[in-house]
Design a protein around this motif. Structure first.
Motif, PDB file in Angstrom:
ATOM      1  N   ALA A 251      -1.904  -4.024  -1.459  1.00  0.00           N
ATOM      2  CA  ALA A 251      -2.648  -2.987  -2.199  1.00  0.00           C
ATOM      3  C   ALA A 251      -3.014  -3.489  -3.595  1.00  0.00           C
ATOM      4  CB  ALA A 251      -1.813  -1.714  -2.289  1.00  0.00           C
ATOM      5  N   GLU A 252      -2.089  -4.194  -4.253  1.00  0.00           N
ATOM      6  CA  GLU A 252      -2.375  -4.713  -5.600  1.00  0.00           C
ATOM      7  C   GLU A 252      -3.506  -5.734  -5.554  1.00  0.00           C
ATOM      8  OE1 GLU A 252       2.003  -4.143  -7.705  1.00  0.00           O
ATOM      9  OE2 GLU A 252       1.564  -5.980  -6.605  1.00  0.00           O
ATOM     10  N   GLU A 253      -3.481  -6.604  -4.529  1.00  0.00           N
ATOM     11  CA  GLU A 253      -4.559  -7.607  -4.396  1.00  0.00           C
ATOM     12  C   GLU A 253      -5.903  -6.921  -4.201  1.00  0.00           C
ATOM     13  OE1 GLU A 253      -3.420 -10.247  -1.254  1.00  0.00           O
ATOM     14  OE2 GLU A 253      -1.702 -10.970  -2.421  1.00  0.00           O
ATOM     15  N   ARG A 254      -5.915  -5.900  -3.369  1.00  0.00           N
ATOM     16  CA  ARG A 254      -7.175  -5.177  -3.116  1.00  0.00           C
ATOM     17  C   ARG A 254      -7.693  -4.530  -4.397  1.00  0.00           C
ATOM     18  NH1 ARG A 254      -5.078  -3.158   2.477  1.00  0.00           N
ATOM     19  NH2 ARG A 254      -5.910  -4.836   3.752  1.00  0.00           N
ATOM     20  N   LEU A 255      -6.780  -3.968  -5.164  1.00  0.00           N
ATOM     21  CA  LEU A 255      -7.205  -3.279  -6.394  1.00  0.00           C
ATOM     22  C   LEU A 255      -7.705  -4.268  -7.445  1.00  0.00           C
ATOM     23  CD1 LEU A 255      -4.414  -0.563  -6.579  1.00  0.00           C
ATOM     24  CD2 LEU A 255      -6.849  -0.164  -6.227  1.00  0.00           C
ATOM     25  N   GLN A 256      -7.191  -5.524  -7.399  1.00  0.00           N
ATOM     26  CA  GLN A 256      -7.634  -6.526  -8.381  1.00  0.00           C
ATOM     27  C   GLN A 256      -8.982  -7.117  -8.020  1.00  0.00           C
ATOM     28  OE1 GLN A 256      -4.348  -9.220  -8.604  1.00  0.00           O
ATOM     29  NE2 GLN A 256      -3.156  -7.797  -9.853  1.00  0.00           N
ATOM     30  N   LYS A 257      -9.350  -7.071  -6.734  1.00  0.00           N
ATOM     31  CA  LYS A 257     -10.583  -7.743  -6.292  1.00  0.00           C
ATOM     32  C   LYS A 257     -11.855  -7.088  -6.829  1.00  0.00           C
ATOM     33  CE  LYS A 257     -10.572  -8.294  -1.796  1.00  0.00           C
ATOM     34  NZ  LYS A 257     -10.992  -8.705  -0.478  1.00  0.00           N
TER      35      LYS A 257
ATOM     36  N   THR B  68     -14.224  -5.678  -5.386  1.00  0.00           N
ATOM     37  CA  THR B  68     -15.449  -5.907  -4.606  1.00  0.00           C
ATOM     38  C   THR B  68     -15.834  -4.605  -3.893  1.00  0.00           C
ATOM     39  OG1 THR B  68     -14.126  -6.737  -2.779  1.00  0.00           O
ATOM     40  CG2 THR B  68     -15.061  -8.383  -4.266  1.00  0.00           C
ATOM     41  N   PRO B  69     -17.129  -4.471  -3.534  1.00  0.00           N
ATOM     42  CA  PRO B  69     -17.588  -3.196  -2.969  1.00  0.00           C
ATOM     43  C   PRO B  69     -16.894  -2.828  -1.652  1.00  0.00           C
ATOM     44  CG  PRO B  69     -19.435  -4.634  -3.488  1.00  0.00           C
ATOM     45  CD  PRO B  69     -18.214  -5.442  -3.677  1.00  0.00           C
ATOM     46  N   ASP B  70     -16.358  -3.820  -0.947  1.00  0.00           N
ATOM     47  CA  ASP B  70     -15.727  -3.506   0.342  1.00  0.00           C
ATOM     48  C   ASP B  70     -14.340  -2.880   0.174  1.00  0.00           C
ATOM     49  OD1 ASP B  70     -14.932  -6.069  -0.627  1.00  0.00           O
ATOM     50  OD2 ASP B  70     -13.923  -6.412   1.288  1.00  0.00           O
ATOM     51  N   VAL B  71     -13.824  -2.846  -1.072  1.00  0.00           N
ATOM     52  CA  VAL B  71     -12.483  -2.286  -1.277  1.00  0.00           C
ATOM     53  C   VAL B  71     -12.580  -0.777  -1.510  1.00  0.00           C
ATOM     54  CG1 VAL B  71     -10.459  -2.273  -2.769  1.00  0.00           C
ATOM     55  CG2 VAL B  71     -11.536  -4.435  -2.189  1.00  0.00           C
ATOM     56  N   ASP B  72     -11.868  -0.046  -0.692  1.00  0.00           N
ATOM     57  CA  ASP B  72     -11.785   1.411  -0.866  1.00  0.00           C
ATOM     58  C   ASP B  72     -10.658   1.660  -1.872  1.00  0.00           C
ATOM     59  OD1 ASP B  72     -11.173   4.109  -0.661  1.00  0.00           O
ATOM     60  OD2 ASP B  72     -11.601   4.193   1.482  1.00  0.00           O
ATOM     61  N   ILE B  73     -11.052   1.920  -3.119  1.00  0.00           N
ATOM     62  CA  ILE B  73     -10.080   2.014  -4.225  1.00  0.00           C
ATOM     63  C   ILE B  73      -9.059   3.127  -3.980  1.00  0.00           C
ATOM     64  CG2 ILE B  73      -9.815   2.514  -6.704  1.00  0.00           C
ATOM     65  CD1 ILE B  73     -11.156  -0.091  -6.404  1.00  0.00           C
ATOM     66  N   ILE B  74      -9.547   4.289  -3.576  1.00  0.00           N
ATOM     67  CA  ILE B  74      -8.619   5.423  -3.398  1.00  0.00           C
ATOM     68  C   ILE B  74      -7.604   5.115  -2.307  1.00  0.00           C
ATOM     69  CG2 ILE B  74      -8.490   7.849  -2.641  1.00  0.00           C
ATOM     70  CD1 ILE B  74     -11.151   8.244  -4.185  1.00  0.00           C
ATOM     71  N   ARG B  75      -8.088   4.496  -1.230  1.00  0.00           N
ATOM     72  CA  ARG B  75      -7.176   4.148  -0.134  1.00  0.00           C
ATOM     73  C   ARG B  75      -6.121   3.135  -0.617  1.00  0.00           C
ATOM     74  NH1 ARG B  75      -9.188   1.611   5.611  1.00  0.00           N
ATOM     75  NH2 ARG B  75      -7.115   1.065   6.323  1.00  0.00           N
ATOM     76  N   ALA B  76      -6.578   2.145  -1.386  1.00  0.00           N
ATOM     77  CA  ALA B  76      -5.635   1.132  -1.894  1.00  0.00           C
ATOM     78  C   ALA B  76      -4.637   1.765  -2.868  1.00  0.00           C
ATOM     79  CB  ALA B  76      -6.408   0.001  -2.568  1.00  0.00           C
ATOM     80  N   GLU B  77      -5.113   2.686  -3.700  1.00  0.00           N
ATOM     81  CA  GLU B  77      -4.197   3.338  -4.649  1.00  0.00           C
ATOM     82  C   GLU B  77      -3.136   4.167  -3.912  1.00  0.00           C
ATOM     83  OE1 GLU B  77      -7.045   3.774  -8.598  1.00  0.00           O
ATOM     84  OE2 GLU B  77      -6.877   5.463  -7.214  1.00  0.00           O
ATOM     85  N   LEU B  78      -3.550   4.846  -2.857  1.00  0.00           N
ATOM     86  CA  LEU B  78      -2.586   5.639  -2.082  1.00  0.00           C
ATOM     87  C   LEU B  78      -1.570   4.733  -1.380  1.00  0.00           C
ATOM     88  CD1 LEU B  78      -4.958   8.371  -0.591  1.00  0.00           C
ATOM     89  CD2 LEU B  78      -3.189   8.698  -2.330  1.00  0.00           C
TER      90      LEU B  78
END
Ligand code: ATP
Length: 131
Positions: A100-106, A108-118
């Motif tokens: 989740a931390e890696e996704r939030l740092q990226k 990029t448009p393909d990252v669903d921020i809310i999903r990663a934060e949850l």
């Protein structure tokens, strides 16, 4: 000493069932401490630990949101997921936290921020409860 019956249930089945002296939950509106005789209420829950007190001991259960229904002698928690501290796989939670931390740092448009934060909140909650 008076007690409350507490049930924690998920779509996969029951996770917790015991008679408890006090229960604390993190509702969306704030911390809710529940003793026997509490007025009936229903409240949505945050991703957080449920604290269950009995005989001077506190047990923790990690819940991923859901709702709590309070009656004077019975508390029911319906949660999407729930694990006692013994049920939590720490390595899995650590891996989920890193992912989740890696996704939030990226960013990029393909990252669903809310999903990663949850996902990050669920992982941190599990690590806190497993400790
Ligand atoms: P992961 O990416 O590791 O699957 P997640 O937060 O996306 O984590 P959930 O969708 O919340 O996982 O849960 C799916 C199922 O796996 C639920 O039954 C939940 O209780 C269980 N679960 C998730 N993480 C853990 C863990 N660290 N230890 C034990 N059970 C877990």
């Amino acid at each position: 000493m008076k007690t409350l019956k507490v049930n924690i249930v998920t779509p996969d089945g029951p996770v917790y069932d015991a008679d408890i002296e006090m229960v604390s939950v993190r509702a969306e509106s704030g911390e809710l401490g529940i003793l026997p005789g509490h007025i009936p209420t229903v409240a949505p829950l945050k991703i957080a630990a449920v604290r269950l007190k009995k005989d001077g001991q506190t047990e923790l259960v990690a819940v991923s949101g859901g709702i709590v229904e309070v009656r004077p002698d019975h508390v029911t928690i319906l949660a999407q997921t729930a694990e006692t501290s013994e049920q939590i796989d720490k390595e899995r939670a650590l891996a989920a936290k890193r992912r989740a931390e890696e996704r939030l740092q990226k960013h990029t448009p393909d990252v669903d921020i809310i999903r990663a934060e949850l996902a990050l909140k669920r992982a941190i909650n599990r690590l806190d409860v497993a400790r």
